[in-house]
Design a protein around this motif. Structure first.
Motif, PDB file in Angstrom:
ATOM      1  N   ALA A 203       0.715  -1.234   0.193  1.00  0.00           N
ATOM      2  CA  ALA A 203      -0.133   0.138   0.042  1.00  0.00           C
ATOM      3  C   ALA A 203       1.078   1.193  -0.041  1.00  0.00           C
ATOM      4  O   ALA A 203       0.769   2.061  -0.634  1.00  0.00           O
ATOM      5  N   ALA A 204       1.868   1.528   0.725  1.00  0.00           N
ATOM      6  CA  ALA A 204       2.835   2.422   0.880  1.00  0.00           C
ATOM      7  C   ALA A 204       3.451   2.589  -0.488  1.00  0.00           C
ATOM      8  O   ALA A 204       3.595   3.685  -0.802  1.00  0.00           O
ATOM      9  N   ALA A 205       4.066   1.682  -1.054  1.00  0.00           N
ATOM     10  CA  ALA A 205       4.423   1.587  -2.561  1.00  0.00           C
ATOM     11  C   ALA A 205       3.573   2.149  -3.601  1.00  0.00           C
ATOM     12  O   ALA A 205       3.912   3.136  -4.267  1.00  0.00           O
ATOM     13  N   ALA A 206       2.407   1.694  -3.408  1.00  0.00           N
ATOM     14  CA  ALA A 206       1.351   2.163  -4.351  1.00  0.00           C
ATOM     15  C   ALA A 206       1.008   3.949  -4.203  1.00  0.00           C
ATOM     16  O   ALA A 206       0.841   4.328  -5.152  1.00  0.00           O
ATOM     17  N   ALA A 207       1.051   4.016  -2.672  1.00  0.00           N
ATOM     18  CA  ALA A 207       0.704   5.620  -2.300  1.00  0.00           C
ATOM     19  C   ALA A 207       1.820   6.423  -2.907  1.00  0.00           C
ATOM     20  O   ALA A 207       1.850   7.627  -3.315  1.00  0.00           O
ATOM     21  N   ALA A 208       2.985   5.994  -2.942  1.00  0.00           N
ATOM     22  CA  ALA A 208       4.265   6.843  -3.302  1.00  0.00           C
ATOM     23  C   ALA A 208       4.144   7.041  -4.794  1.00  0.00           C
ATOM     24  O   ALA A 208       4.260   8.174  -5.531  1.00  0.00           O
ATOM     25  N   ARG A 209       3.844   5.666  -5.683  1.00  0.00           N
ATOM     26  CA  ARG A 209       3.660   6.000  -6.915  1.00  0.00           C
ATOM     27  C   ARG A 209       2.616   6.971  -7.420  1.00  0.00           C
ATOM     28  O   ARG A 209       2.680   7.802  -8.362  1.00  0.00           O
ATOM     29  N   ARG A 210       1.275   7.102  -6.661  1.00  0.00           N
ATOM     30  CA  ARG A 210       0.226   7.790  -6.938  1.00  0.00           C
ATOM     31  C   ARG A 210       0.673   9.280  -6.981  1.00  0.00           C
ATOM     32  O   ARG A 210       0.302  10.267  -7.409  1.00  0.00           O
ATOM     33  N   ALA A 212       3.783  10.480  -6.938  1.00  0.00           N
ATOM     34  CA  ALA A 212       4.824  11.069  -7.936  1.00  0.00           C
ATOM     35  C   ALA A 212       4.118  11.422  -9.131  1.00  0.00           C
ATOM     36  O   ALA A 212       4.440  12.038 -10.000  1.00  0.00           O
ATOM     37  N   GLU A 213       3.153  10.385  -9.492  1.00  0.00           N
ATOM     38  CA  GLU A 213       2.544  10.457 -10.731  1.00  0.00           C
ATOM     39  C   GLU A 213       1.384  11.681 -10.969  1.00  0.00           C
ATOM     40  O   GLU A 213       1.221  12.410 -11.795  1.00  0.00           O
ATOM     41  N   ALA A 214       0.787  12.026  -9.842  1.00  0.00           N
ATOM     42  CA  ALA A 214      -0.243  12.933  -9.960  1.00  0.00           C
ATOM     43  C   ALA A 214      -0.344  13.756  -8.378  1.00  0.00           C
ATOM     44  O   ALA A 214      -0.943  13.521  -7.744  1.00  0.00           O
ATOM     45  N   PRO A 215       0.930  14.580  -8.165  1.00  0.00           N
ATOM     46  CA  PRO A 215       0.811  15.275  -7.090  1.00  0.00           C
ATOM     47  C   PRO A 215      -0.065  16.252  -6.598  1.00  0.00           C
ATOM     48  O   PRO A 215      -0.470  16.391  -5.421  1.00  0.00           O
ATOM     49  N   ASP A 216      -1.113  16.498  -7.570  1.00  0.00           N
ATOM     50  CA  ASP A 216      -2.286  17.496  -7.225  1.00  0.00           C
ATOM     51  C   ASP A 216      -3.342  16.728  -7.211  1.00  0.00           C
ATOM     52  O   ASP A 216      -4.687  17.175  -7.304  1.00  0.00           O
ATOM     53  N   ALA A 217      -3.560  15.376  -7.427  1.00  0.00           N
ATOM     54  CA  ALA A 217      -5.019  14.485  -7.466  1.00  0.00           C
ATOM     55  C   ALA A 217      -5.404  14.413  -6.317  1.00  0.00           C
ATOM     56  O   ALA A 217      -4.943  14.696  -5.264  1.00  0.00           O
ATOM     57  N   PRO A 218      -6.664  14.172  -6.271  1.00  0.00           N
ATOM     58  CA  PRO A 218      -7.320  13.782  -5.145  1.00  0.00           C
ATOM     59  C   PRO A 218      -6.619  13.004  -4.213  1.00  0.00           C
ATOM     60  O   PRO A 218      -6.264  11.913  -4.637  1.00  0.00           O
TER      61      PRO A 218
END
Length: 404
Positions: A203-210, A212-218
């Protein structure tokens, strides 16, 4: 009026720089987590009335009515009912919850009857009091407070694309909200430790990717917070439990009130904290300390909602007050400017803390105490105090009409 000498508590989660920067002292390289102001037996403030430093707790014990006022003693007994702190979080505090008065009294009595020592690591209730608290940010301040609506949390979990989180998201959508929150929270805290450690890592790895990919996303700010927590507490189920909670980022001057049964954790930042004088904490995670899941589930309020960020409201005496629904404490802020004096209410005991600039406290017969950032004073009930100088002062006292 009495200048206070206060103790800094070096808890491992404390910042190494925040308190030294405020106090104008050199960092020691060690964590400096909390500076306590009050009469708590764990680290009472000291004052000197001409015969050397003595504990504020001892001063109050010697003359409760004289120091606290008869109304405060009638409402809370012969003790200062609040504790004021400067809190400097460099990493996450434990995810925790506090009991209400009835739960605290019953829990304390049961553990006393069972012969559990007060200092036992597995003891839940160390006194009979509740512990509502208020944190007011002095710097940008990150925290977790109360449950996020279940549907929003399901969306947050699904967006991570982690298979192990899917059953939690499905349950959050399928069941009534309170039941769903209870069932998911219970499942997380009672899961197989090895399996949960894997879930936390993924879960932490996936959160880090999110992030990095979309720092302004919800949810990006919340994901970033979970990544930091997972680095600090690898494999801890509290990381997944934290994903059920509202992530809050306070601006300086904003505050959170934390009532009984509300799960919460402070993550990073410097703030002024005030609480009822109690040590009753039940931990949910993000800690190596004891976690009593059955008792925790009995205390937690499984209710979702907005965390309720507080902003100070103008008061009649020139202060800005943080409104809270309890009697044990009241926190106000004064933004003082050169050129005059402001009379502070004198009908109850108060601790006065400077956090910015330089302020002067003037008492009868020419008495004066100058306060720099991080310095504080105690004024007994009935003492007339006037504020002068240019700076920011926090005033901690009891509610207007304390009554149980």
């Amino acid at each position: 009026m009495d200048r206070l000498q206060n103790t800094i508590r070096p808890y491992a989660w404390g910042s190494t720089t925040a308190l030294p920067e405020l106090l104008g002292t050199e960092p020691t390289g060690e964590p400096q987590a909390e500076l306590w102001m009050g009469a708590h037996p764990g680290a009472p403030s000291r004052l000197d009335r001409g015969e050397g430093p003595v504990s504020l707790a001892d001063v109050i014990d010697a003359d409760p009515a004289g120091e606290l006022g008869e109304a405060t003693v009638a409402a809370f007994g012969p003790r200062l009912p609040f504790l004021l702190k400067l809190l400097a979080a460099g990493s996450a505090l434990s995810l925790q919850v506090h009991p209400n008065l009835e739960q605290a009294a019953a829990g304390f009595a049961e553990e006393e009857a069972n012969g559990v020592p007060l200092d036992a690591p597995h003891r839940n209730y160390r006194d009979t009091n509740h512990k509502p608290e208020l944190i007011c940010a002095l710097t940008p301040f990150d925290g977790l407070c109360g449950f996020r609506p279940a549907a929003e949390t399901a969306e947050l979990l699904d967006a991570l694309g982690v298979d192990e989180l899917k059953p939690y998201a499905d349950l959050l959508r399928a069941r009534p909200e309170g039941d769903a929150l209870r069932e998911v929270f219970t499942a997380v805290l009672t899961a197989d430790p090895e399996a949960m450690a894997t879930t936390v890592e993924r879960a932490a790895a996936a959160a880090a990717r999110r992030v990095a990919e979309a720092p302004d996303a919800p949810f990006a700010a919340a994901y970033d917070a979970y990544v930091r927590i997972a680095r600090q507490y690898p494999g801890d189920p509290g990381v997944i439990a934290a994903m059920l909670l509202n992530h809050v980022r306070l601006a300086p001057g904003e505050a959170l009130f934390l009532g009984a049964g509300v799960p919460h954790a402070y993550l990073d930042g410097l703030g002024v904290e005030i609480m009822a004088n109690s040590d009753n904490v039940l931990r949910c995670g993000l800690t190596p300390k004891h976690v009593d899941v059955p008792e925790l589930l009995r205390i937690v309020r499984f209710e979702a909602g907005d965390p309720g960020v507080l902003r100070p409201e103008p008061d009649a005496d020139g202060a800005e007050r943080y409104a809270t629904p309890i009697d044990e404490f009241q926190l106000s802020r004064y933004l003082s400017a050169d050129g005059g004096r402001t009379a502070l209410p004198a009908d109850r005991p108060q601790i006065l803390l400077c956090v910015q600039g330089r302020v002067a406290l003037h008492g009868p017969d020419g008495a004066r105490i100058d306060l720099a950032p991080g310095e504080s004073a105690f004024a007994s009930a009935g003492e007339n105090v006037e504020l002068a100088g240019a700076g920011t002062l926090f005033r901690a006292t009891v509610a207007d009409h304390p009554a149980r």
